[in-house]
Write a protein that holds these residues in place. Structure first.
Motif, PDB file in Angstrom:
ATOM      1  N   LEU A 179       0.843  -1.183   0.000  1.00 36.38           N
ATOM      2  CA  LEU A 179       0.000   0.000   0.000  1.00 36.38           C
ATOM      3  C   LEU A 179       0.883   1.240   0.000  1.00 36.38           C
ATOM      4  O   LEU A 179       1.946   1.253   0.632  1.00 36.38           O
ATOM      5  CB  LEU A 179      -0.905   0.031   1.239  1.00 36.38           C
ATOM      6  CG  LEU A 179      -1.686  -1.235   1.596  1.00 36.38           C
ATOM      7  CD1 LEU A 179      -2.528  -1.006   2.844  1.00 36.38           C
ATOM      8  CD2 LEU A 179      -2.553  -1.672   0.438  1.00 36.38           C
ATOM      9  N   SER A 180       0.444   2.273  -0.666  1.00 35.08           N
ATOM     10  CA  SER A 180       1.146   3.559  -0.647  1.00 35.08           C
ATOM     11  C   SER A 180       0.136   4.677  -0.451  1.00 35.08           C
ATOM     12  O   SER A 180      -1.014   4.554  -0.876  1.00 35.08           O
ATOM     13  CB  SER A 180       1.932   3.765  -1.944  1.00 35.08           C
ATOM     14  OG  SER A 180       1.069   3.767  -3.065  1.00 35.08           O
ATOM     15  N   GLY A 181       0.589   5.740   0.192  1.00 33.32           N
ATOM     16  CA  GLY A 181      -0.322   6.845   0.504  1.00 33.32           C
ATOM     17  C   GLY A 181      -1.412   6.405   1.458  1.00 33.32           C
ATOM     18  O   GLY A 181      -2.592   6.567   1.175  1.00 33.32           O
ATOM     19  N   VAL A 182      -1.010   5.849   2.610  1.00 31.47           N
ATOM     20  CA  VAL A 182      -1.947   5.204   3.524  1.00 31.47           C
ATOM     21  C   VAL A 182      -2.437   6.194   4.580  1.00 31.47           C
ATOM     22  O   VAL A 182      -1.651   6.981   5.110  1.00 31.47           O
ATOM     23  CB  VAL A 182      -1.283   3.990   4.216  1.00 31.47           C
ATOM     24  CG1 VAL A 182      -2.289   3.275   5.120  1.00 31.47           C
ATOM     25  CG2 VAL A 182      -0.716   3.045   3.179  1.00 31.47           C
ATOM     26  N   SER A 183      -3.742   6.113   4.866  1.00 30.65           N
ATOM     27  CA  SER A 183      -4.345   6.851   5.973  1.00 30.65           C
ATOM     28  C   SER A 183      -5.193   5.890   6.795  1.00 30.65           C
ATOM     29  O   SER A 183      -5.956   5.103   6.221  1.00 30.65           O
ATOM     30  CB  SER A 183      -5.224   8.006   5.476  1.00 30.65           C
ATOM     31  OG  SER A 183      -4.458   8.936   4.741  1.00 30.65           O
ATOM     32  N   VAL A 184      -5.016   5.946   8.115  1.00 29.06           N
ATOM     33  CA  VAL A 184      -5.786   5.089   9.021  1.00 29.06           C
ATOM     34  C   VAL A 184      -6.558   5.997   9.973  1.00 29.06           C
ATOM     35  O   VAL A 184      -5.962   6.825  10.662  1.00 29.06           O
ATOM     36  CB  VAL A 184      -4.872   4.138   9.825  1.00 29.06           C
ATOM     37  CG1 VAL A 184      -5.712   3.271  10.757  1.00 29.06           C
ATOM     38  CG2 VAL A 184      -4.040   3.281   8.892  1.00 29.06           C
ATOM     39  N   TYR A 185      -7.872   5.836   9.993  1.00 28.80           N
ATOM     40  CA  TYR A 185      -8.735   6.634  10.863  1.00 28.80           C
ATOM     41  C   TYR A 185      -9.133   5.760  12.046  1.00 28.80           C
ATOM     42  O   TYR A 185      -9.980   4.882  11.927  1.00 28.80           O
ATOM     43  CB  TYR A 185      -9.962   7.124  10.094  1.00 28.80           C
ATOM     44  CG  TYR A 185      -9.598   8.032   8.938  1.00 28.80           C
ATOM     45  CD1 TYR A 185      -9.553   9.405   9.092  1.00 28.80           C
ATOM     46  CD2 TYR A 185      -9.276   7.492   7.675  1.00 28.80           C
ATOM     47  CE1 TYR A 185      -9.207  10.238   8.032  1.00 28.80           C
ATOM     48  CE2 TYR A 185      -8.927   8.316   6.620  1.00 28.80           C
ATOM     49  CZ  TYR A 185      -8.896   9.685   6.810  1.00 28.80           C
ATOM     50  OH  TYR A 185      -8.544  10.506   5.763  1.00 28.80           O
ATOM     51  N   ASP A 186      -8.468   6.019  13.188  1.00 33.55           N
ATOM     52  CA  ASP A 186      -8.674   5.237  14.399  1.00 33.55           C
ATOM     53  C   ASP A 186      -9.926   5.751  15.105  1.00 33.55           C
ATOM     54  O   ASP A 186      -9.941   6.877  15.615  1.00 33.55           O
ATOM     55  CB  ASP A 186      -7.443   5.363  15.305  1.00 33.55           C
ATOM     56  CG  ASP A 186      -7.540   4.464  16.538  1.00 33.55           C
ATOM     57  OD1 ASP A 186      -8.472   3.648  16.592  1.00 33.55           O
ATOM     58  OD2 ASP A 186      -6.686   4.609  17.426  1.00 33.55           O
ATOM     59  N   LEU A 231      -3.754   8.403  11.354  1.00 29.89           N
ATOM     60  CA  LEU A 231      -2.395   7.990  11.026  1.00 29.89           C
ATOM     61  C   LEU A 231      -2.188   8.095   9.525  1.00 29.89           C
ATOM     62  O   LEU A 231      -3.019   7.623   8.746  1.00 29.89           O
ATOM     63  CB  LEU A 231      -2.132   6.549  11.473  1.00 29.89           C
ATOM     64  CG  LEU A 231      -2.430   6.200  12.933  1.00 29.89           C
ATOM     65  CD1 LEU A 231      -2.212   4.711  13.169  1.00 29.89           C
ATOM     66  CD2 LEU A 231      -1.557   7.016  13.876  1.00 29.89           C
ATOM     67  N   THR A 232      -1.105   8.711   9.110  1.00 34.50           N
ATOM     68  CA  THR A 232      -0.744   8.764   7.694  1.00 34.50           C
ATOM     69  C   THR A 232       0.644   8.168   7.536  1.00 34.50           C
ATOM     70  O   THR A 232       1.523   8.383   8.376  1.00 34.50           O
ATOM     71  CB  THR A 232      -0.765  10.203   7.157  1.00 34.50           C
ATOM     72  OG1 THR A 232       0.120  11.013   7.939  1.00 34.50           O
ATOM     73  CG2 THR A 232      -2.178  10.789   7.232  1.00 34.50           C
TER      74      THR A 232
END
Length: 364
Positions: free
Chosen positions: A181-188, A198-199
């Motif tokens: 994966l590239s350009g990842v964003s995680v919305y906790d 998280l980016t």
């Protein structure tokens, strides 16, 4: 009492031929008119791309026509039935048939049988041609009618939900343990409340979770930002959830879509909307079978009584009501409000009963 299914071989072939020819004529007229209007709206965008020419306009026509045929074939069968039965009624041919002891069900029986063949053709046409044309047209429009790049297996802008958390990747490549994966964003999130974002530049699977590289964390409560070289998140998120995150049922035939649904179930992804579309691939073409029954009200009643137009409007209204109910049920199935089988088959069963009840109530 006449208990035969068909009125007679001669009358059956006569009515079936009138019905099929009129339905095809209506379909051809609708496709030509709608394709012309569609091409007028898209030709400017197609020719605006450098290198595109008149051949690309014909390419667009070739990809768009199968979609129009799929969408308007049941509607053409409805109008073809109305024209056929209204003409037979106007010429007193229906009266002659009933005077000879032919029942209302026997009168529409040849149309129903012809509709079965039309439904079978529609299913094969949709599976073999429409799905491929849709996939090709979607790929072409995605690059704004430019040159379509060769298939690379790379997916873009993929969203995945795991419990309360949301994962977003700008690009997904590879399969299984080789997924990247590239350009990842995680919305906790917790209980629907966003706690942190998280980016990361990239991510890879690691021991049932994901290893994020060059991570920036933003804490919502404290409004503080921090950076880490790497971070392990997403316990239980399977790589297949990213590679199968976007399944377009319009681009896959029945068996391919069935396999995609099975893979999504293994990955724990919701599949109710896709299952509704899966069964609609069968119930959709079968809607042609309903049209003679819904439009049969136009066949009966004395033409000189002045109610022929009213009966034709009623038949058209029943057909339009079915299309509205079918689209509404499918939308509710995609939303998850209806079970897949109810979304795909509910309108068909309902209007089959309505059409039969109207026919029995008025003529039998």
């Amino acid at each position: 009492m006449n208990v035969q299914f068909f009125p007679s071989r001669r009358i059956a072939f006569y009515m079936a031929r009138l019905f099929v020819m009129r339905s095809l004529a209506v379909l051809a007229a609708l496709v030509v008119i709608l394709m012309t209007l569609d091409l007028l709206g898209e030709s400017g965008d197609i020719l605006a791309v450098e290198g595109n020419s008149q051949s690309d306009l014909w390419r667009y026509v070739g990809l768009r026509i199968p979609q129009l045929i799929e969408r308007f074939l049941p509607f053409s069968v409805l109008l073809g039935t109305l024209i056929t039965l209204a003409t037979l009624n106007q010429n007193s041919e229906i009266v002659s048939m009933k005077a000879a002891g032919i029942s209302a069900h026997q009168i529409i029986a040849p149309l129903m049988v012809a509709s079965i063949f039309i439904a079978a053709f529609s299913f094969v046409f949709n599976e073999r041609i429409v799905t491929r044309a849709t996939a090709a047209l979607n790929a072409w429009t995605a690059v704004e009618y430019g040159e379509v790049p060769p298939e690379t297996g790379i997916l873009t802008n993929v969203w995945v939900r795991h419990e309360d958390d949301l994962f977003f990747a700008r690009q997904v490549s590879g399969r299984g343990a080789d997924t990247r994966l590239s350009g990842v964003s995680v919305y906790d999130r917790s209980g629907g409340t966003l706690e942190a974002v998280l980016t990361a530049d990239s991510a890879r699977p690691e021991g049932g979770a994901w290893r994020l590289d060059r991570v920036t964390r933003f804490d919502v409560a404290s409004a503080e930002r921090s950076e880490e070289a790497s971070l392990r998140v997403g316990e239980g998120v399977d790589p297949i959830q990213f590679t199968l995150a976007r399944v377009n049922p319009d681009e896959q035939d029945f068996w391919m879509l069935r396999e995609s649904i099975a893979a999504l179930k293994v990955a724990g992804r919701p599949t109710a909307g896709l299952e509704a579309n899966l069964w609609h691939k069968i119930s959709g073409p079968l809607s042609s079978l309903l049209m003679p029954l819904l439009a049969a009200v136009a066949a009966f009643g004395l033409a000189r009584s002045g109610q022929l137009f009213v009966r034709a409007v009623i038949g058209m209204g029943l057909g339009f009501a079915y299309f509205v109910a079918d689209n509404f049920a499918l939308a509710m199935g995609n939303f998850g409000a209806y079970p897949p089988l109810l979304a795909a088959w509910g309108p068909f069963a309902l209007f089959l009963l309505i059409g039969e009840a109207v026919l029995i109530r008025t003529e039998e």
